[in-house]
Design a protein around this motif. Structure first.
Motif, PDB file in Angstrom:
ATOM      1  N   ASN A 194       0.806  -1.235   0.000  1.00 33.35           N
ATOM      2  CA  ASN A 194       0.000   0.000   0.000  1.00 33.35           C
ATOM      3  C   ASN A 194       0.837   1.281   0.000  1.00 33.35           C
ATOM      4  OD1 ASN A 194      -2.339  -1.667   0.269  1.00 33.35           O
ATOM      5  ND2 ASN A 194      -1.994  -1.748   2.487  1.00 33.35           N
ATOM      6  N   GLN A 197      -0.040   4.572  -2.837  1.00 36.39           N
ATOM      7  CA  GLN A 197      -1.369   5.175  -2.904  1.00 36.39           C
ATOM      8  C   GLN A 197      -1.331   6.670  -3.207  1.00 36.39           C
ATOM      9  OE1 GLN A 197      -3.838   4.223   0.452  1.00 36.39           O
ATOM     10  NE2 GLN A 197      -3.366   2.038   0.387  1.00 36.39           N
ATOM     11  N   HIS A 198      -0.266   7.361  -2.821  1.00 37.27           N
ATOM     12  CA  HIS A 198      -0.209   8.815  -3.003  1.00 37.27           C
ATOM     13  C   HIS A 198       0.857   9.242  -4.011  1.00 37.27           C
ATOM     14  CE1 HIS A 198      -2.738   9.010   0.590  1.00 37.27           C
ATOM     15  NE2 HIS A 198      -1.884   8.182   1.175  1.00 37.27           N
ATOM     16  N   ASN A 201      -0.504  11.248  -7.529  1.00 40.21           N
ATOM     17  CA  ASN A 201      -1.545  12.264  -7.416  1.00 40.21           C
ATOM     18  C   ASN A 201      -1.419  13.302  -8.529  1.00 40.21           C
ATOM     19  OD1 ASN A 201      -2.471  10.978  -5.161  1.00 40.21           O
ATOM     20  ND2 ASN A 201      -1.651  12.451  -3.694  1.00 40.21           N
ATOM     21  N   ASN A 237      -6.269  11.096 -10.805  1.00 40.83           N
ATOM     22  CA  ASN A 237      -4.821  11.087 -10.592  1.00 40.83           C
ATOM     23  C   ASN A 237      -4.120  11.684 -11.808  1.00 40.83           C
ATOM     24  OD1 ASN A 237      -5.358   7.928  -9.064  1.00 40.83           O
ATOM     25  ND2 ASN A 237      -4.878   9.810  -7.983  1.00 40.83           N
ATOM     26  N   ASN A 300      -6.703  12.120  -3.175  1.00 42.25           N
ATOM     27  CA  ASN A 300      -5.269  12.162  -2.874  1.00 42.25           C
ATOM     28  C   ASN A 300      -4.672  10.770  -2.733  1.00 42.25           C
ATOM     29  OD1 ASN A 300      -6.416  11.335  -0.504  1.00 42.25           O
ATOM     30  ND2 ASN A 300      -5.265  12.747   0.812  1.00 42.25           N
ATOM     31  N   HIS A 301      -5.332   9.782  -3.346  1.00 45.68           N
ATOM     32  CA  HIS A 301      -4.826   8.420  -3.216  1.00 45.68           C
ATOM     33  C   HIS A 301      -5.441   7.549  -4.307  1.00 45.68           C
ATOM     34  CE1 HIS A 301      -8.813   7.920  -1.618  1.00 45.68           C
ATOM     35  NE2 HIS A 301      -8.661   6.613  -1.754  1.00 45.68           N
ATOM     36  N   THR A 302      -4.910   6.355  -4.459  1.00 51.48           N
ATOM     37  CA  THR A 302      -5.496   5.330  -5.317  1.00 51.48           C
ATOM     38  C   THR A 302      -4.960   3.968  -4.891  1.00 51.48           C
ATOM     39  OG1 THR A 302      -5.753   4.517  -7.582  1.00 51.48           O
ATOM     40  CG2 THR A 302      -3.667   5.567  -7.045  1.00 51.48           C
ATOM     41  N   HIS A 303      -5.802   2.954  -5.037  1.00 51.73           N
ATOM     42  CA  HIS A 303      -5.374   1.578  -4.748  1.00 51.73           C
ATOM     43  C   HIS A 303      -5.011   0.829  -6.030  1.00 51.73           C
ATOM     44  CE1 HIS A 303      -6.392   1.584  -0.471  1.00 51.73           C
ATOM     45  NE2 HIS A 303      -7.494   2.244  -0.785  1.00 51.73           N
ATOM     46  N   HIS A 481     -13.210   3.269   2.574  1.00 52.07           N
ATOM     47  CA  HIS A 481     -12.394   4.116   3.447  1.00 52.07           C
ATOM     48  C   HIS A 481     -13.055   4.350   4.804  1.00 52.07           C
ATOM     49  CE1 HIS A 481      -9.330   4.862   0.489  1.00 52.07           C
ATOM     50  NE2 HIS A 481     -10.254   5.170  -0.410  1.00 52.07           N
TER      51      HIS A 481
END
Length: 513
Positions: A194, A197-198, A201, A237, A300-303, A481
């Protein structure tokens, strides 16, 4: 720590191999068809060797054939034997893995489908510019044309294709494919869970550069890359990073790079890489703002890139071997194993031929021309190139037909969503983040298949229907989340909202298409 890294490598390596197997098989079949049906001379004609259209033909053929960057390896090796120039070979190698009918249709579910069309156009620019410059710098990159023997007509030609595919599967192509998979395995061993995730951006000006560093060793099937693009657009993103992911993540792997440097040497290989990276990054930064989705609030994130990270975040309740087994059982559908077994059988047959037929007696028999026996006017000998064109067209048609199986009708999609919806909402009620994330991702995927399935069967999909499924996906993202944050009250509210959104989406796709 070392044990976790080892099993992280194993999980990512095996998962990628399973996902790549159908595309690799298509690559071996294509290479065998080129060798035995077309032959060297007609293969050069097919790709327009020596003409101005060579690069465009390589791009177009690559876009149509259902191969990935690993499946392209046996094809480019065969093109090399046929005496095709390096620029044309590398144009095919880069364009073949980017799109196929399945992935292109999946791209229609993005918030801005025009982005996929732009990406496809930019891929043509890349292979054309890089190919022209590279061929100008190194005009004599093709191998000398060697003599070839045509295969006799009749059933021998079919056997010859099988023999060629098996021998190629047991050759250097297999080694390069394994090398290509090592890159993804190393990412899974070295990048903490993980941790990406940022990184990509929209406000990170270095996002395309970071993506370049990750995408080159990574391996992604066209479908995986397209799904990751979808998640990047969903979270608004970096569009430049998304473009780099498609071109370098789906279009390249370190096995292909190893072949490039071995065949053309360090100087030529490095020249090609510098040209490629310069143009890709220039286009990435040029596309970043114009294609940025205007109707989505940036997250501000992605998986999307968890799949390249370490699959285990810490010690497991069971052994790592058992944890890997359980993960593969959950992440890999039963039907996805079948191409892997066929691939394994092809390799076994290839090695058997190499061991038992070192003197190539089988090939000599296949190439021995039998006496012509034409029994009537309707009994004709079909030229090999005609069979070759039909075979390649068959692969394209098969991939198109496969779209209707992979993207079912709306009613079937909605029915299939039942288990994923129940799984996601039930896990959320128990505040189990791992299970919620697992089922929410599959729920999300079915909403995208729903859109494509409807588009395939009706020829269009209104913005109204897109928004119905998009709103559901956004709520699923929030639910995940909130569960992770332990907000039980918010989770309860979201479950009700998701149920209502699902019912509205279901009504729209069942009654209002």
């Amino acid at each position: 720590m070392a044990e976790m890294m080892f099993w992280g490598f194993a999980v990512r390596f095996v998962t990628s191999l399973i996902q790549a197997s159908p595309f690799i098989l298509a690559g071996f079949v294509t290479a065998a068809v080129l060798r035995r049906f077309f032959g060297y001379e007609n293969t050069r004609k097919l790709f327009g060797e020596g003409t101005r259209s060579a690069l465009f033909r390589a791009w177009l053929i690559g876009m149509l054939l259902p191969v990935c960057s690993l499946g392209a390896i046996p094809v480019i090796r065969e093109m090399r034997r046929a005496g095709i120039s390096g620029g044309t070979i590398l144009a095919f190698a880069m364009s073949g893995p980017l799109f196929n009918p399945l992935s292109l249709l999946y791209g229609l579910t993005l918030s801005e489908p025009i982005a996929i069309i732009s990406f496809a156009g930019c891929s043509l620019v890349i292979v054309t510019v890089v190919g022209l410059i590279w061929d100008r710098l190194y005009p004599n990159s093709a191998l000398p044309i060697s003599d070839e023997k045509a295969v006799a007509y009749g059933y021998r030609r079919v056997l010859a294709v099988g023999s060629a595919a098996g021998r190629e599967a047991a050759s250097g192509s297999f080694v390069y494919i394994l090398v290509g998979l090592i890159g993804t395995g190393l990412l899974g061993a070295l990048i903490p869970a993980n941790s990406l995730q940022h990184t990509f951006n929209y406000d990170n000006t270095l996002a395309p550069l970071y993506m370049t560093a990750m995408a080159i060793p990574a391996y992604a099937t066209p479908m995986l890359a397209m799904s990751q693009l979808g998640m990047m657009f969903q979270h608004a993103n970096s569009i430049g990073a998304a473009f780099v992911l498609l071109v370098l993540g789906a279009g390249m792997n370190i096995g292909l790079l190893a072949w490039l440097y071995r065949e053309y040497g360090f100087k030529r290989g490095t020249t090609w890489m510098v040209l490629l990276l310069s143009i890709v990054l220039a286009l990435a930064y040029g596309l970043d703002k114009p294609l940025f989705p205007k109707d989505i609030e940036p997250a501000n994130h992605t998986h999307a890139f968890d799949i390249y990270c370490q699959p285990f975040s810490g010690p497991q309740n069971v052994s790592y071997a058992e944890a890997m087994k359980l993960k593969l059982q959950r992440d890999i559908n039963p039907f996805e194993w079948r191409p892997l077994w066929i691939f394994g059988l092809l390799i076994l047959c290839g090695f058997t031929l190499k061991i038992t037929d070192r003197s190539l007696k089988l090939e000599q028999w296949l190439e021995a021309a039998p006496p012509k026996q034409i029994s009537g006017r309707g009994d004709i000998i079909v030229p090999g190139p005609v069979l070759g064109l039909l075979s390649l067209a068959g692969l394209v048609v098969l991939s198109i037909v496969g779209c209707f199986a992979y993207y079912p009708a709306p009613d079937e999609c909605l029915e299939a969503m039942t288990d994923t919806r129940v799984g996601a909402l039930s896990a959320a009620l128990t505040m189990d983040h791992t299970e919620t994330k697992y089922w929410a991702e599959r729920y999300d995927d079915w909403t995208r298949k729903l859109e494509v399935g409807a588009y395939l069967r009706h020829g269009e999909l209104s913005e109204y229907h897109r928004w119905k499924s998009r709103l559901l996906r956004e709520k699923l993202e929030i639910l995940e989340h909130e569960v992770e944050g332990g907000e039980r009250e918010e989770v309860t509210k979201l479950i009700s909202q998701i149920s209502r959104s699902h019912n509205r989406m279901s009504h729209a796709f069942r009654e209002e298409l």
